[in-house]
Design a protein around this motif. Structure first.
Motif, short mmCIF file in Angstrom:
data_model
loop_
_atom_site.label_atom_id
_atom_site.label_comp_id
_atom_site.label_asym_id
_atom_site.label_seq_id
_atom_site.Cartn_x
_atom_site.Cartn_y
_atom_site.Cartn_z
N ASN A 101 48.79 35.77 41.70
CA ASN A 101 49.24 37.13 41.45
C ASN A 101 49.98 37.17 40.12
O ASN A 101 50.89 36.38 39.89
CB ASN A 101 50.18 37.61 42.57
CG ASN A 101 50.72 39.01 42.31
OD1 ASN A 101 50.10 39.80 41.61
ND2 ASN A 101 51.87 39.30 42.86
N ILE A 102 49.56 38.05 39.25
CA ILE A 102 50.30 38.33 38.00
C ILE A 102 50.85 39.74 38.14
O ILE A 102 50.10 40.71 38.14
CB ILE A 102 49.39 38.20 36.77
CG1 ILE A 102 48.85 36.77 36.67
CG2 ILE A 102 50.16 38.57 35.50
CD1 ILE A 102 47.86 36.56 35.53
N LYS A 104 52.10 42.86 37.10
CA LYS A 104 52.16 43.70 35.90
C LYS A 104 51.53 45.05 36.20
O LYS A 104 50.63 45.15 37.04
CB LYS A 104 51.37 43.07 34.74
CG LYS A 104 52.10 42.03 33.92
CD LYS A 104 51.25 41.65 32.73
CE LYS A 104 51.98 40.69 31.80
NZ LYS A 104 51.15 40.39 30.60
N TYR A 109 48.05 44.82 31.74
CA TYR A 109 47.21 43.65 32.00
C TYR A 109 46.31 43.36 30.82
O TYR A 109 45.75 44.27 30.19
CB TYR A 109 46.33 43.91 33.22
CG TYR A 109 46.67 43.10 34.44
CD1 TYR A 109 45.99 41.92 34.75
CD2 TYR A 109 47.67 43.51 35.31
CE1 TYR A 109 46.27 41.18 35.88
CE2 TYR A 109 47.98 42.78 36.46
CZ TYR A 109 47.28 41.62 36.72
OH TYR A 109 47.58 40.89 37.84
N THR A 110 46.12 42.08 30.52
CA THR A 110 45.10 41.69 29.55
C THR A 110 43.83 41.35 30.32
O THR A 110 43.87 41.08 31.54
CB THR A 110 45.54 40.45 28.75
OG1 THR A 110 45.63 39.32 29.64
CG2 THR A 110 46.90 40.68 28.08
N GLU A 112 42.18 38.68 30.04
CA GLU A 112 42.28 37.27 30.42
C GLU A 112 43.06 37.15 31.72
O GLU A 112 42.69 36.35 32.61
CB GLU A 112 42.96 36.48 29.30
CG GLU A 112 43.00 34.97 29.53
CD GLU A 112 44.23 34.52 30.32
OE1 GLU A 112 44.15 33.44 30.97
OE2 GLU A 112 45.24 35.24 30.32
N GLU A 113 44.14 37.91 31.87
CA GLU A 113 44.93 37.88 33.10
C GLU A 113 44.13 38.43 34.28
O GLU A 113 44.19 37.87 35.39
CB GLU A 113 46.22 38.67 32.91
CG GLU A 113 47.22 37.98 31.99
CD GLU A 113 48.38 38.88 31.59
OE1 GLU A 113 49.45 38.34 31.24
OE2 GLU A 113 48.22 40.12 31.62
N TYR A 114 43.42 39.51 34.04
CA TYR A 114 42.56 40.08 35.09
C TYR A 114 41.54 39.04 35.56
O TYR A 114 41.34 38.85 36.77
CB TYR A 114 41.85 41.32 34.55
CG TYR A 114 40.86 41.93 35.51
CD1 TYR A 114 41.25 42.92 36.41
CD2 TYR A 114 39.53 41.52 35.51
CE1 TYR A 114 40.33 43.47 37.30
CE2 TYR A 114 38.61 42.06 36.40
CZ TYR A 114 39.01 43.04 37.28
OH TYR A 114 38.10 43.58 38.16
N ARG A 116 41.69 35.78 35.37
CA ARG A 116 42.34 34.67 36.07
C ARG A 116 42.57 35.02 37.54
O ARG A 116 42.30 34.22 38.43
CB ARG A 116 43.67 34.33 35.40
CG ARG A 116 43.57 33.53 34.12
CD ARG A 116 44.94 33.30 33.53
NE ARG A 116 45.81 32.57 34.45
CZ ARG A 116 47.14 32.59 34.39
NH1 ARG A 116 47.75 33.36 33.49
NH2 ARG A 116 47.85 31.89 35.26
N VAL A 117 43.09 36.22 37.78
CA VAL A 117 43.36 36.65 39.16
C VAL A 117 42.06 36.79 39.95
O VAL A 117 41.92 36.28 41.07
CB VAL A 117 44.15 37.97 39.18
CG1 VAL A 117 44.27 38.51 40.60
CG2 VAL A 117 45.54 37.77 38.58
N TYR A 162 45.93 42.32 41.99
CA TYR A 162 46.03 41.42 43.14
C TYR A 162 45.56 42.13 44.40
O TYR A 162 44.77 41.57 45.19
CB TYR A 162 47.48 40.96 43.29
CG TYR A 162 47.75 40.13 44.53
CD1 TYR A 162 47.44 38.77 44.56
CD2 TYR A 162 48.35 40.71 45.65
CE1 TYR A 162 47.70 38.00 45.69
CE2 TYR A 162 48.61 39.93 46.78
CZ TYR A 162 48.29 38.60 46.79
OH TYR A 162 48.56 37.84 47.91
#
Length: 271
Positions: A101-102, A104, A109-110, A112-114, A116-117, A162
């Motif tokens: 879970n990030i 934000k 959100y970037t 890259e973060e999206y 990753r999750v 998430y």
């Protein structure tokens, strides 16, 4: 009369638990192993997985081994499934719990973060279902258990990505249960709320948030990994033989009420 105690007995069963080094995955592996199943404990943290396997083996009920995998890597999951088949001869139970879970707002959100999750939570579940569903389909039995979240049905700002991944898992469970049912394979999800794990540790450190989240449950407390692990063991057992396509809430009543239970109170009736 039905021997109900035997329904919960996992003696002679084989299991694979992904995420077994800590938290809900560790508790699930321990619960399943303590009921008699042989367990392969898989995790990116090999030392943690080995520690869990040693604890299970020390019970003297069944053996347990460890294997290092990346739960976001489809090739690793497939290798794990094939290793389990070679080592155990069959796979009765497969559980996967890893999640990321990030926290934000969506606008922050970037990509890259999206990715990753979603790669770990959603795509990881997809690969888990495929890799363990295929051998279970061939053998004609098995129980597959994923880990969703009460965030699949209730949300707060900063948890949108998430929550979307966990809602997606719940829908995949329904779809896969429909596809696997004719082959004697059950597919379910455990759906916890606020549990004391590594993932929630930063929240626990803030007393105000810890208390507020506890107050959202009807039991006014956080849950323990063992309470979710017990639910996973139940779904793995023959006691849940007529349960498939379900997301079993282990949420302390969080989703049963609209906000904290701070309304009218009553006096206990006198004797």
């Amino acid at each position: 009369m039905q021997d109900y105690k035997k329904l919960f007995d996992l003696s002679g069963k084989t299991a694979v638990v992904i995420g077994a080094a800590s938290g809900i995955g560790k508790a699930s592996a321990e619960a399943i192993g303590s009921l008699g199943a042989q367990v392969i404990c898989a995790d990116a943290d090999l030392a943690g997985a080995e520690a869990t396997a040693q604890e299970i083996s020390a019970l003297g009920l069944a053996s347990a081994t460890a294997m290092k995998i990346d739960a976001a890597d489809g090739k690793d999951i497939e290798v794990l499934a094939q290793h389990a088949l070679q080592l155990l001869g069959k796979i009765d139970i497969a559980v996967s719990t890893p999640a990321l879970n990030i926290r934000k707002l969506i606008i922050d959100y970037t990509e890259e973060e999206y990715d990753r999750v979603m790669n770990l939570n959603m795509k990881g579940a997809f690969n888990f279902f495929r890799s363990f569903g295929r051998p279970m389909m061939k053998q004609g039995f098995g129980s597959i258990i994923a880990c969703s979240s009460m965030r699949a049905v209730t949300i707060e700002p900063g948890l949108g990505v998430y929550a979307a991944s966990k809602a997606g898992i719940a829908q995949l469970v329904k779809a896969f249960a429909a596809e696997m049912g004719p082959y004697g394979v059950r597919v379910n999800a455990i759906t916890p709320s606020i549990i004391e794990t590594k993932l929630t540790a930063p929240l626990k450190e803030r007393a105000d948030i810890f208390k507020t989240y506890a107050g959202h449950t009807v039991l006014n407390r956080w849950g323990q990994p063992s309470e979710v692990g017990s639910a996973a063991a139940f779904l793995a057992s023959d006691a849940a033989s007529y349960i498939s396509g379900s997301s079993l809430l282990v949420d302390g009543g969080w989703t049963a009420i609209d906000g904290p239970p701070t309304g009218l109170t009553s006096t206990r009736p006198s004797e």
